[in-house]
Design an enzyme around this catalytic site. Structure first.
Site, PDB file in Angstrom:
ATOM      1  N   ASP A   1       0.858  -1.194   0.000  1.00 46.75           N
ATOM      2  CA  ASP A   1       0.000   0.000   0.000  1.00 46.75           C
ATOM      3  C   ASP A   1       0.887   1.235   0.000  1.00 46.75           C
ATOM      4  O   ASP A   1       1.463   1.621   1.010  1.00 46.75           O
ATOM      5  CB  ASP A   1      -0.883  -0.037   1.256  1.00 46.75           C
ATOM      6  CG  ASP A   1      -1.889   1.118   1.255  1.00 46.75           C
ATOM      7  OD1 ASP A   1      -1.789   1.976   0.352  1.00 46.75           O
ATOM      8  OD2 ASP A   1      -2.757   1.142   2.129  1.00 46.75           O
TER       9      ASP A   1
ATOM     10  N   ASP B   1       8.632  -2.477 -39.292  1.00 46.20           N
ATOM     11  CA  ASP B   1       9.919  -2.140 -39.926  1.00 46.20           C
ATOM     12  C   ASP B   1       9.992  -0.640 -40.164  1.00 46.20           C
ATOM     13  O   ASP B   1       9.110  -0.092 -40.807  1.00 46.20           O
ATOM     14  CB  ASP B   1      10.017  -2.830 -41.301  1.00 46.20           C
ATOM     15  CG  ASP B   1      10.645  -4.200 -41.207  1.00 46.20           C
ATOM     16  OD1 ASP B   1      11.556  -4.348 -40.365  1.00 46.20           O
ATOM     17  OD2 ASP B   1      10.256  -5.098 -41.966  1.00 46.20           O
TER      18      ASP B   1
ATOM     19  N   ASP C   1     -19.609 -23.366 -93.477  1.00 46.37           N
ATOM     20  CA  ASP C   1     -20.447 -23.790 -92.358  1.00 46.37           C
ATOM     21  C   ASP C   1     -19.908 -25.109 -91.828  1.00 46.37           C
ATOM     22  O   ASP C   1     -19.194 -25.826 -92.531  1.00 46.37           O
ATOM     23  CB  ASP C   1     -21.909 -23.960 -92.802  1.00 46.37           C
ATOM     24  CG  ASP C   1     -22.856 -23.955 -91.595  1.00 46.37           C
ATOM     25  OD1 ASP C   1     -22.370 -23.763 -90.461  1.00 46.37           O
ATOM     26  OD2 ASP C   1     -24.074 -24.148 -91.788  1.00 46.37           O
TER      27      ASP C   1
ATOM     28  N   GLU D   1     -16.883 -25.056 -87.389  1.00 43.31           N
ATOM     29  CA  GLU D   1     -17.019 -23.730 -88.006  1.00 43.31           C
ATOM     30  C   GLU D   1     -15.630 -23.179 -88.370  1.00 43.31           C
ATOM     31  O   GLU D   1     -15.430 -22.625 -89.451  1.00 43.31           O
ATOM     32  CB  GLU D   1     -17.709 -22.747 -87.047  1.00 43.31           C
ATOM     33  CG  GLU D   1     -19.126 -23.120 -86.625  1.00 43.31           C
ATOM     34  CD  GLU D   1     -20.175 -22.788 -87.676  1.00 43.31           C
ATOM     35  OE1 GLU D   1     -19.794 -22.374 -88.791  1.00 43.31           O
ATOM     36  OE2 GLU D   1     -21.379 -22.971 -87.386  1.00 43.31           O
TER      37      GLU D   1
ATOM     38  N   ASP E   1     -21.688 -18.130 -90.632  1.00 43.10           N
ATOM     39  CA  ASP E   1     -22.832 -17.774 -89.769  1.00 43.10           C
ATOM     40  C   ASP E   1     -22.445 -17.959 -88.305  1.00 43.10           C
ATOM     41  O   ASP E   1     -23.281 -17.992 -87.427  1.00 43.10           O
ATOM     42  CB  ASP E   1     -24.083 -18.601 -90.109  1.00 43.10           C
ATOM     43  CG  ASP E   1     -23.855 -20.094 -89.888  1.00 43.10           C
ATOM     44  OD1 ASP E   1     -22.794 -20.464 -89.343  1.00 43.10           O
ATOM     45  OD2 ASP E   1     -24.739 -20.895 -90.266  1.00 43.10           O
TER      46      ASP E   1
ATOM     47  N   CYS F   1     -49.948 -50.648 -88.013  1.00 36.81           N
ATOM     48  CA  CYS F   1     -50.525 -51.269 -86.812  1.00 36.81           C
ATOM     49  C   CYS F   1     -51.914 -51.793 -87.166  1.00 36.81           C
ATOM     50  O   CYS F   1     -52.773 -51.014 -87.595  1.00 36.81           O
ATOM     51  CB  CYS F   1     -50.593 -50.229 -85.689  1.00 36.81           C
ATOM     52  SG  CYS F   1     -51.586 -50.807 -84.314  1.00 36.81           S
TER      53      CYS F   1
ATOM     54  N   GLU G   1     -70.642 -36.724 -77.692  1.00 30.69           N
ATOM     55  CA  GLU G   1     -71.003 -37.875 -78.530  1.00 30.69           C
ATOM     56  C   GLU G   1     -69.768 -38.383 -79.276  1.00 30.69           C
ATOM     57  O   GLU G   1     -69.465 -39.567 -79.293  1.00 30.69           O
ATOM     58  CB  GLU G   1     -72.104 -37.495 -79.553  1.00 30.69           C
ATOM     59  CG  GLU G   1     -73.447 -37.152 -78.943  1.00 30.69           C
ATOM     60  CD  GLU G   1     -74.149 -38.369 -78.328  1.00 30.69           C
ATOM     61  OE1 GLU G   1     -73.672 -39.505 -78.513  1.00 30.69           O
ATOM     62  OE2 GLU G   1     -75.175 -38.179 -77.640  1.00 30.69           O
TER      63      GLU G   1
END
Length: 1434
Positions: free
Chosen positions: A512, A772, A1029, A1064, A1084, A1186, A1298
Site C-alpha cells: 500500500d 519495420d 459452315d 465452323e 454464320d 398397326c 357424342e
C-alpha cells in the site's frame, strides 16, 4: 402603440416574453421591443405591417441583411429583433437572440446548398472545374495539372475493394470532379484489368459518341480563323483530341464542357456495369423478419446511392420506403416515433429489435406482471433474502465502511480519486480497487533490462527494484546504461497482494503506497513492543509496535518497524517499500484504444478447445503465466461464454514453443477495418539519402492496448491433462497476433505516434511498414544518429521498444526483403536449391523466389515452371521437370549468378520505361532515369484470352507498368516500345476505346511487334466468295465442315471427335486453303468471326494457328457474318450440305422406342413425332402398319374453342355396362367412369368429384331423367355450377361428348385385351386419350391443352384486375439520354422488361429500369397528416 401590439397574440406573446436578449442574461423581450421595431421600420421606409406574418419577417430580413456589414448598431438590433420575431411566428422555440441568429444562418446555409444542388443537377456547372485540374497560371493562361497519384490510387482501391457495387459511381464522380477527358482516360486505364466491365464501358462510350456526332453534324466549309473546331464524339472521349484542345474547349466562352460530357457517358456505362454486377431496385430492399435494423438501413442506403434519381426523389424514398419496408416489429416502433424522426433516433429506437434479447425482454415484462403475486405467497418459507453487504474501504464482505477497522483510505470510496468524498461522486460504480483511475486505457507491459523508468508501460504499476537499494532511486539504471536488473512487476489490475516472510512466518500482505506504516494481524513476533494507537477508517485501533523487524518481500529484504493489531488486511507501508526500491510507475502511454465492435447481429466466437498433448499444455501454461505477469493477458472467470481454440508449435530451428490462437472464427465476426497501408513500399521509390538507419519495433502488437469492451471476445482456455481440473481461462488486454484488427490498429497507432516527430523533423524520411522502420536523412552521420536516438526516445515514451539486436546502423541494410546500400539496392541474396526431385511445394517456393528476383534481375522467366503446377495436385506430389522447365531453370541460375543492383529515384529527372518481347507470351521491362541504371525491372507473362496478338499483349504490359509507376513514384513513365508507329495506328483505330497508351516512342529492339495480316472492311470485288459452315453431333462427336462458292465449287470433309465450334473454324480454314490470294468468306458463326476479327497472331488452339498462317500468306481477305437458318442463298445451301447425315440422322434411334410405345398406348402420329423427334412420314408409317389402328384411319377432332368452364356429360353403354363420360369442351380432355346404375345419385356424386378436380362453371347434359333429377340440381347448386340441357332428340347439341364416346370406345377396343375388367380398360383409354394423342389447337395433347387453357384464363383475369388497379399508379421515368426524372405519367401496362405510359396524351414505351412506379395517393399527399399506404407495385 395599440396598433402595433396586435403583431403577436395570446400564446405567441407568451413565447416572445420568455426569450432572453442575450444568452445567460436576465433581460427578456417585451412588447415595447415590437413597438420600437415598427417605428424603426418606418424610418427605413419599410412597411411595419410586414411584422405580422412569417413571410413578412422573411422579406424584411432579406432587405436588412445585405446592409448589416455597413449598418449602425441600431440597424443590427432591429435585424436581431425581427429574426427572433420570425421564429416566434413559426412557433419554433428559441431561448435567446443568439440561438435565433444561429438558426437563421443554418437555414440559409441549407437553402444555399439546395440551390447549388439544383443548379448542379440542371446541367454541368458553369465556370471552371471544382477539383481544379485546370488552373490559371500567372500569365493568365489555362494550364492542366494532372490527377494526383493519391486520387488514382484511391480509385484503384475503390474498384479492388468494391468491385462494381453501387458506391463506385459516387466515388468516381467525386474523384473525377472537373477532370479533362485525358484525366478520365487515365483513371479508366488504371483499372483496365477488368476487361469485361471495360468492354461494356467502351460500348456505351461508342454509342454516346455516335449519338453526339448525329446530333452535332460537322459544319460545311473551312473553320473561320481564330475560331476553334467543334469537338466530335471521339474528341470528347479524348482519343482524337490533344490536351490543349480539351482545355481550350473547357475554358472557352461559351465553354464546351468536354470533361463533364465524357464523365456523363462514363457514368452511364458504369450504371450498366453496376446493374449487371448488383441488379437491385430500391423497391426490393425489405427488412428480413430477424434482420437487425442497422443492417437493413445499410443495405437500403447502399442501394439508394445507386438509384438514379434527384435528391428530392431520394429524400422521398428515405422518408417513406425506409419505414414502409421495415419488418412489422420495427415498423410499429418507427410509426410511433412519428414522421419527423432522424435516422439516429430510428436506429436507437430499433436497436436489438427482433433479436433474442428483444423477445426475452418482452417475455420478461409479461412474466413480471403475471408472476409477481405468486412469488409473494411463497415468502413464508424464508425470512427475505439478506442482501450481502460489502465494505467500500477494504473490499471485504460482511460489514460496511462505517464499522471497518482497516486504515481509512484517502479519497473517494466509489471511484478512488482524491479531491471529493463519496457522496459528491459522479462516477456510477465503485471502482476503488482497480486502480486504473489515472489511465482509463492501456496495460502493463514487459520491460527488458535496458528499459528505463521513463518507459511508461500502459498502466499504473508497482515495481519492486532489486539489487543494491542504497542507490538513490537506482540512478545509474535510469540512464539505461547501468546494471541489468530484471524487476518484478506488479500490475494494478488486481489488488497488489504478495507473499511476505516475517520472523520465519509466511503471510499475504497488501503493498500500500498510501500507508505510512506496516501493519500486520495475528502474528507473534519475538522481542519487546510498545503500545500505540493508529488512525484507521473506522476510527482508532490499538497496536503493538515492534522495531528492527526483518521482512522479506519479493526476494528483497528490509528492516524496520512493524505494528501488530486487529487490521482487516495486512499492509506493507511506505516505511518498508522505500527500502526495497519499490516505485509506483505511471505510464505516459496514452495510446488511445481504438473502439472495436463485432459485425451487427453477431455474437463472439464459441469454439471448443481441442485436446492438446501434455508437452503442449506445459509449454502454453508457461507462456501464459509469463504473459499474465507482463499484463498482456488476464485470467477470467466462467461468466465469459466465449472461447477461441489455442495450440502450440515449435519455433523454426529451435526447441522453444510458440503459442498460436486460431482466431478464424472471431475474424469472421469482427467488423471490417480499412487497411491503412495499401501495399508494401518499394526501394526503387526511395530517394537517395546520405545517412540511413533501419529499426525494428520490438513486440509490436503487444505494445498497443485492445478496446476494453472487446477483450471478452478474445477469451481462450488452456486445458488440463486428462481434464483433471477445469481449464485456465484468459483474455487479451493487448492486440493479439493473428486477429484481423491488429495490423490496422497497430499501423494507425504508429502513424499517430510518429506524426509529431515527422512534423518536428521534416528533413527526415521515415518509411514505416508494420514494425519495420526505414529512416533516411541528408545529415552527416553524427547528427543523423543523434536524431535516431531522439526517435527511439520518442517511441519509448509511448512504450515501443526498438531492440539493439535489430537496430542496423551500417550498410548494407536488410529491409523488407531488400538489401539497401547508400547508392544502390538489390533483393536479398537468392539461393536456388539444387534438387534431384521436386515436389509441388518446392516448385511453388522456387517460382515465388524467381518472381521476387525479377523486380531487379531482367530476363527471368517462369512460364514453363508454372506449367508444371497445372491441375490439382497435392503439395507433396513429386513433379518431373520437362526439358523446357530444366532449360528455363538453368537460364535463371545463370542470370542470378551476377549480382544486379537498382539505383534510387531522383525526382528531378524523367522516368523512362522500356519493354522487350521475349517470345512465348513473355515480356520484360526496365524502368530507369539514366541508361543502364535501372530503378527496377519486371516481367509480364499473363495471357488474358485464348487467342491474342502481340499488340494486345503489349498494351497490357504498358498498363501494368503505368499502374506500377503511379503507385511507386506517383507518375506515369515515358515508354519506349518495340512497335512501329504505323502498326500501332492501324491497331488503335479499331480498338481505341479498350486501350490507352501514354506518351511513347519507337525503339528498334528486335523482335519488333507487328500485325501479321489485315482484314478488309469492304467485300473484295472480283474475288471468289466462300460460304462456309460446320455441324457436329453432340452424342457421337462426328461432324462435317465445308463450303460452297459463288462460282459453283463445293467441298465437304468429315471430322471425328469435334464440336460445332471447331467445325465452323475448320470450314474457314478449308476456304482459306482452297482460295486464291484474295478471298471473301461468309460465315454464320459469331464465335469464329469474333476470334478472327481480333487479329490474333498466336493461339492455344491448333486450328486457329493454322488459320493465322493462311491469313498471313493472303494479300487481301474479307470476312463477313450472316445469321443462320434465315434462307440466305449460299448460307442455306452450305448448311444443307454439311448437315446431311449429321443433324437429321438423330431420329433413327427413336424409331424402335416409338414403335414400342405405340404397341402399348396406340399413340397417334403427332404424339410420336413430337415425343421421339420423328419425321411425320416415319410416324404415320408406324400408325399405318398397326393392325388395330388402320381400321378407321385417324380420328379428326379440331374443336371449336369454347369458354374454359364448360363440360358436357353423357352416358354411353359398352359390354352391358354404363360408362359416364365428361368432356372439357374447350380442350377435349375426358373424365370417365363405369357406374353401377344410370341414377341421379351416381350422376350427382360424379359431378361433385369432377368439380373437386377442375374448375367447373357450366355442365351441359341431355334431358335424361338421371341429369334432370333433384339430387343433381342440389349438387350443382352447392358447387355453384350452372346446368344447361341439350335440345331433345337432337344428338348434335351434345356433339362434343357424342364424338368423344366414339373415340373412347375405339381406344378401349385397342387396349381391351390388355385388361381383365372393363373399368380398368376405361381408365387406360382415358389416360391414352388425355396424354398420348396430340393434335388440334397448338398440337397439344388434351391434358396439356386443358392446363394451358386454365392457366391462360387465370392470367387473363389477373391482367384484367391489374388493368383496373393499374390506373392508380403514376410513373416517373427517364428518357434515353436525359438523366433528369420526368413525370408523373399514367401507367397503362406493366410488363417484365418495359412499361407503357401515357405522358401528356402521348403513349410511350419505357424500359422497366428507367421507370419508377409509385401509387397515386390523390390530393391528400400534400397534407401533413397523410399516412402513405402500400407502396409496392402490384
Amino acid at each position: 402603440m395599440g396598433a402595433r401590439a396586435s403583431v403577436l397574440s395570446g400564446g405567441k406573446l407568451d413565447a416572445w416574453e420568455k426569450i432572453r436578449l442575450r444568452p445567460g442574461g436576465k433581460k427578456k423581450y417585451r412588447l415595447k421591443h415590437i413597438v420600437w421595431a415598427s417605428r424603426e421600420l418606418k424610418r427605413f421606409a419599410l412597411n411595419p405591417g410586414l411584422l405580422e406574418t412569417t413571410e413578412g419577417c422573411k422579406k424584411i430580413i432579406g432587405q436588412l441583411q445585405p446592409s448589416l456589414q455597413t449598418g449602425s448598431e441600431e440597424l443590427k438590433s432591429l435585424f436581431n429583433t425581427i429574426v427572433v420575431l420570425y421564429y416566434v411566428h413559426q412557433k419554433i422555440e428559441v431561448r435567446d437572440t443568439k440561438e435565433a441568429l444561429d438558426k437563421l444562418q443554418e437555414e440559409q446555409d441549407k437553402h444555399q446548398q439546395k440551390t447549388q444542388q439544383a443548379t448542379a443537377d440542371k446541367g454541368v456547372s458553369k465556370g471552371v472545374s471544382q477539383n481544379y485540374p485546370i488552373l490559371q497560371n500567372l500569365q493568365g493562361q489555362m494550364v492542366h495539372q494532372s490527377l494526383s497519384p493519391r486520387t488514382l490510387n484511391a480509385w484503384v482501391k475503390v474498384i479492388e475493394e468494391k468491385a462494381f457495387s453501387p458506391e463506385v459511381i459516387p466515388m468516381f464522380s467525386a474523384l473525377s470532379e472537373g477532370a479533362t477527358p485525358q484525366d478520365l482516360n487515365t483513371m479508366l486505364n488504371t483499372v483496365g484489368g477488368h476487361q469485361a466491365a471495360m468492354q461494356m464501358l467502351k460500348d456505351t462510350i461508342n454509342e454516346e459518341a455516335a449519338e453526339w456526332d448525329r446530333l452535332h453534324p460537322v459544319h460545311a466549309g473551312p473553320i473561320p480563323p481564330g475560331q476553334m473546331r467543334e469537338p466530335r464524339g471521339s474528341d470528347i472521349a479524348g482519343t482524337t483530341s490533344t490536351l490543349q484542345e480539351q482545355i481550350a474547349w473547357m475554358t472557352s466562352n461559351p465553354p464546351v464542357p468536354v470533361g463533364e460530357i465524357y464523365k456523363r457517358w462514363i457514368i452511364l456505362g458504369l450504371n450498366k456495369i453496376v446493374r449487371m454486377y448488383s441488379p437491385v431496385s430500391i423497391l426490393d430492399i425489405k427488412q428480413g423478419p430477424k434482420e437487425p435494423f442497422r443492417d437493413y438501413v445499410d443495405r437500403f442506403f447502399k442501394t439508394l446511392r445507386a438509384e438514379q434519381a434527384t435528391q428530392e426523389v431520394k429524400g422521398w424514398m428515405t422518408e417513406t420506403l425506409l419505414v414502409q419496408n421495415a419488418n412489422p416489429d420495427c415498423k410499429t416502433i418507427l410509426k410511433a416515433l412519428g414522421p419527423g424522426a432522424t435516422l439516429e433516433e430510428m436506429m436507437t429506437a430499433c436497436q436489438g429489435v427482433g433479436g433474442p434479447s428483444h423477445k426475452a425482454r418482452i417475455l420478461a415484462e409479461a412474466m413480471s406482471k403475471a408472476t409477481g403475486a405468486a412469488i409473494m405467497m411463497q415468502k413464508s418459507n424464508f425470512k427475505g433474502q439478506r442482501r450481502i453487504v460489502k465494505c467500500f474501504n477494504c473490499g471485504k464482505e460482511g460489514h460496511i465502511a462505517r464499522n471497518c477497522r482497516a486504515p481509512r483510505k484517502r479519497g473517494c470510496w466509489k471511484c478512488g480519486q482524491e479531491g471529493h468524498q463519496m457522496k459528491d461522486c459522479t462516477e456510477r460504480q465503485a471502482n476503488f480497487f482497480r486502480e486504473n483511475v489515472a489511465f482509463q486505457q492501456g496495460e502493463a507491459r514487459k520491460f527488458s533490462s535496458e528499459q528505463t523508468r521513463a518507459n511508461s508501460p500502459a498502466s499504473r504499476e508497482l515495481r519492486v527494484r532489486g539489487g543494491d537499494s542504497s542507490l538513490p532511486e537506482a540512478g545509474a539504471e535510469r540512464q539505461g546504461t547501468g546494471s541489468s536488473l530484471d524487476f518484478p512487476q506488479i500490475t494494478l489490475w488486481q489488488r497488489p497482494v504478495v507473499t511476505i516472510k516475517v520472523g520465519g512466518q509466511l503471510r499475504e500482505a497488501l503493498l500500500d503506497t498510501g500507508a505510512d506504516d506496516t501493519v500486520l494481524e495475528d502474528i507473534n513476533l519475538p522481542g519487546k513492543w510498545k503500545p500505540k494507537m493508529i488512525g484507521g477508517i473506522g476510527g482508532f485501533i490499538k497496536v503493538r509496535q515492534y522495531d528492527q523487524v526483518s521482512i522479506e518481500i519479493c526476494g528483497q529484504k528490509a528492516i524496520g518497524t512493524v505494528l501488530v493489531g486487529p487490521t482487516p488486511v495486512n499492509i506493507i507501508g511506505r516505511n518498508m517499500l522505500t527500502q526495497i526500491g519499490c516505485t509506483l510507475n505511471f505510464p505516459i502511454s496514452p495510446i488511445e484504444t481504438v473502439p472495436v465492435k463485432l459485425k451487427p447481429g453477431m455474437d463472439g466466437p464459441k469454439v471448443k478447445q481441442w485436446p492438446l498433448t501434455e508437452e503442449k499444455i506445459k509449454a502454453l501454461t508457461e507462456i501464459c503465466t509469463e504473459m499474465e505477469k507482463e499484463g498482456k493477458i488476464s485470467k477470467i472467470g466462467p461468466e465469459n461464454p466465449y472461447n477461441t481454440p489455442v495450440f502450440a508449435i515449435k519455433k523454426k530451428d529451435s526447441t522453444k514453443w510458440r503459442k498460436l490462437v486460431d482466431f478464424r472464427e472471431l475474424n469472421k465476426r469482427t467488423q471490417d477495418f480499412w487497411e491503412v497501408q495499401l501495399g508494401i513500399p518499394h526501394p526503387a521509390g526511395l530517394k537517395k539519402k546520405r545517412s540511413v538507419t533501419v529499426l525494428d519495433v520490438g513486440d509490436a502488437y503487444f505494445s498497443v492496448p485492445l478496446d476494453k469492451e472487446f477483450r471478452k471476445y478474445t477469451a481462450f482456455t488452456i486445458p488440463s491433462i486428462n481434464n483433471e481440473t477445469p481449464g485456465i481461462r484468459y483474455q487479451y488486454n493487448v492486440l493479439p497476433q493473428g486477429w484481423k484488427g491488429s495490423p490496422a490498429i497497430f499501423q494507425s497507432s504508429m502513424i499517430k505516434i510518429l506524426e509529431p516527430f515527422r512534423k518536428e523533423n521534416p528533413e527526415i524520411v521515415i518509411y514505416q511498414y508494420m514494425d519495420d522502420l526505414y529512416v533516411g536523412s541528408d545529415l552527416e552521420i553524427g547528427q543523423h544518429r543523434a536524431k535516431i536516438e531522439e526517435l527511439r526516445e520518442h517511441l519509448l515514451r509511448w512504450g515501443f521498444t526498438t531492440p539493439d539486436k535489430k537496430h542496423q546502423k551500417e550498410p548494407p541494410f536488410l529491409w523488407m526483403g531488400y538489401e539497401l546500400h547508400p547508392d544502390k539496392w538489390t533483393v536479398q541474396a537468392i539461393q536456388l536449391p539444387d534438387k534431384s526431385s521436386w515436389t509441388v511445394n518446392d516448385i511453388q517456393k522456387l517460382v515465388g523466389k524467381l518472381n521476387w528476383a525479377s523486380q531487379i534481375y531482367p530476363g527471368i522467366r517462369v512460364k514453363h515452371l508454372c506449367k508444371l503446377l497445372r491441375g490439382t495436385k497435392a503439395l507433396t506430389d513429386v513433379v518431373p521437370l520437362t526439358a523446357e522447365a530444366e532449360l528455363e531453370l538453368a537460364e535463371n541460375r545463370e542470370i542470378l549468378k551476377e549480382p544486379v543492383h537498382g539505383v534510387y529515384y531522383d525526382p528531378s529527372k524523367d522516368l523512362i520505361a522500356e519493354i522487350q518481347k521475349q517470345g512465348h507470351d513473355q515480356w520484360t521491362y526496365q524502368i530507369y532515369q539514366e541508361p543502364h541504371k535501372n530503378l527496377k525491372t519486371g516481367k509480364y507473362a499473363r495471357r488474358k484470352s485464348a487467342h491474342t496478338n502481340d499488340v494486345k499483349q503489349l498494351t497490357e504490359v504498358v498498363q501494368k507498368v503505368a499502374t506500377e509507376g503511379i503507385v511507386i513514384w506517383g507518375k506515369v513513365p515515358k515508354f519506349r516500345l518495340p512497335i512501329q508507329k504505323e502498326t500501332w495506328e492501324i491497331w488503335w483505330t479499331e480498338y481505341w476505346q479498350a486501350t490507352w497508351i501514354p506518351e511513347w516512342e519507337f525503339v528498334n529492339t528486335p523482335p519488333l511487334v507487328k500485325l501479321w495480316y489485315q482484314l478488309e472492311t469492304e467485300p473484295i470485288i472480283g474475288a471468289e466468295t466462300f460460304y462456309v459452315d460446320g455441324a457436329a453431333n453432340r452424342e457421337t462427336k462426328l461432324g462435317k465442315a465445308g463450303y460452297i462458292t459463288d462460282r459453283g465449287r463445293q467441298k465437304v470433309v468429315s471430322l471425328t471427335e469435334t464440336t460445332n465450334q471447331k467445325t465452323e473454324l475448320q470450314a474457314i480454314q478449308l476456304a482459306l486453303q482452297d482460295s486464291g490470294s484474295e478471298v471473301n468468306i461468309v460465315t454464320d458463326s459469331q464465335y469464329a468471326l469474333g476470334i478472327i476479327q481480333a487479329h490474333p497472331d498466336k493461339s492455344e488452339s491448333e486450328i486457329v494457328n493454322q488459320i493465322i498462317e493462311q491469313l498471313i500468306q493472303k494479300e487481301r481477305v474479307y470476312l463477313s457474318w450472316v445469321p443462320a437458318h434465315k434462307g440466305i442463298g449460299g448460307n442455306e445451301q452450305v448448311d444443307k450440305l454439311v448437315s446431311t447425315g449429321i443433324r437429321k440422322v438423330l431420329f433413327l434411334d427413336g424409331i424402335d422406342k416409338a414403335q414400342e410405345e405405340h404397341e402399348k398406348y396406340h399413340s397417334n402420329w403427332r404424339a410420336m413425332a413430337s415425343d421421339f423427334n420423328l419425321p411425320p412420314v416415319v410416324a404415320k408409317e408406324i400408325v399405318a402398319s398397326c393392325d388395330k389402328c388402320q381400321l378407321k384411319g385417324e380420328a379428326m377432332h379440331g374443336q371449336v374453342d369454347c369458354s374454359p368452364g364448360i363440360w358436357q356429360l353423357d352416358c354411353t353403354h359398352l359390354e352391358g355396362k354404363i360408362i359416364l363420360v365428361a368432356v372439357h369442351v374447350a380442350s377435349g380432355y375426358i373424365e370417365a367412369e363405369v357406374i353401377p346404375a344410370e341414377t341421379g345419385q351416381e350422376a350427382a356424386y360424379f359431378i361433385l368429384k369432377l368439380a373437386g378436380r377442375w374448375p367447373v362453371k357450366i355442365i351441359h347434359t341431355d334431358n335424361g331423367s338421371n341429369f334432370t333429377s333433384a339430387v343433381v340440381k342440389a349438387a350443382c347448386w352447392w358447387a355453384g355450377i350452372q346446368q344447361e340441357f341439350g335440345i331433345p332428340y337432337n344428338p348434335q347439341s351434345q356433339g362434343v361428348v357424342e364424338s368423344m364416346n366414339k373415340e373412347l370406345k375405339k381406344i378401349i377396343g385397342q387396349v381391351r385385351d390388355q385388361a381383365e375388367h372393363l373399368k380398368t380398360a376405361v381408365q387406360m383409354a382415358v389416360f391414352i386419350h388425355n396424354f398420348k394423342r396430340k393434335g388440334g389447337i397448338g398440337g397439344y395433347s388434351a391434358g396439356e391443352r386443358i392446363i394451358d387453357i386454365i392457366a391462360t384464363d387465370i392470367q387473363t383475369k389477373e391482367l384484367q384486375k391489374q388493368i383496373s388497379k393499374i390506373q392508380n399508379f403514376r410513373v416517373y421515368f427517364r428518357d434515353s439520354r436525359d438523366p433528369v426524372w420526368k413525370g408523373p405519367a399514367k401507367l397503362l401496362w406493366k410488363g417484365e422488361g418495359a412499361v407503357v405510359i401515357q405522358d401528356n396524351n402521348e403513349i410511350k414505351v419505357i424500359p422497366r429500369r428507367k421507370a419508377k412506379i409509385i401509387r397515386d395517393y390523390g390530393k391528400q399527399m400534400a397534407g401533413d397528416d397523410c399516412v402513405a399506404g402500400r407502396q409496392d407495385e402490384d
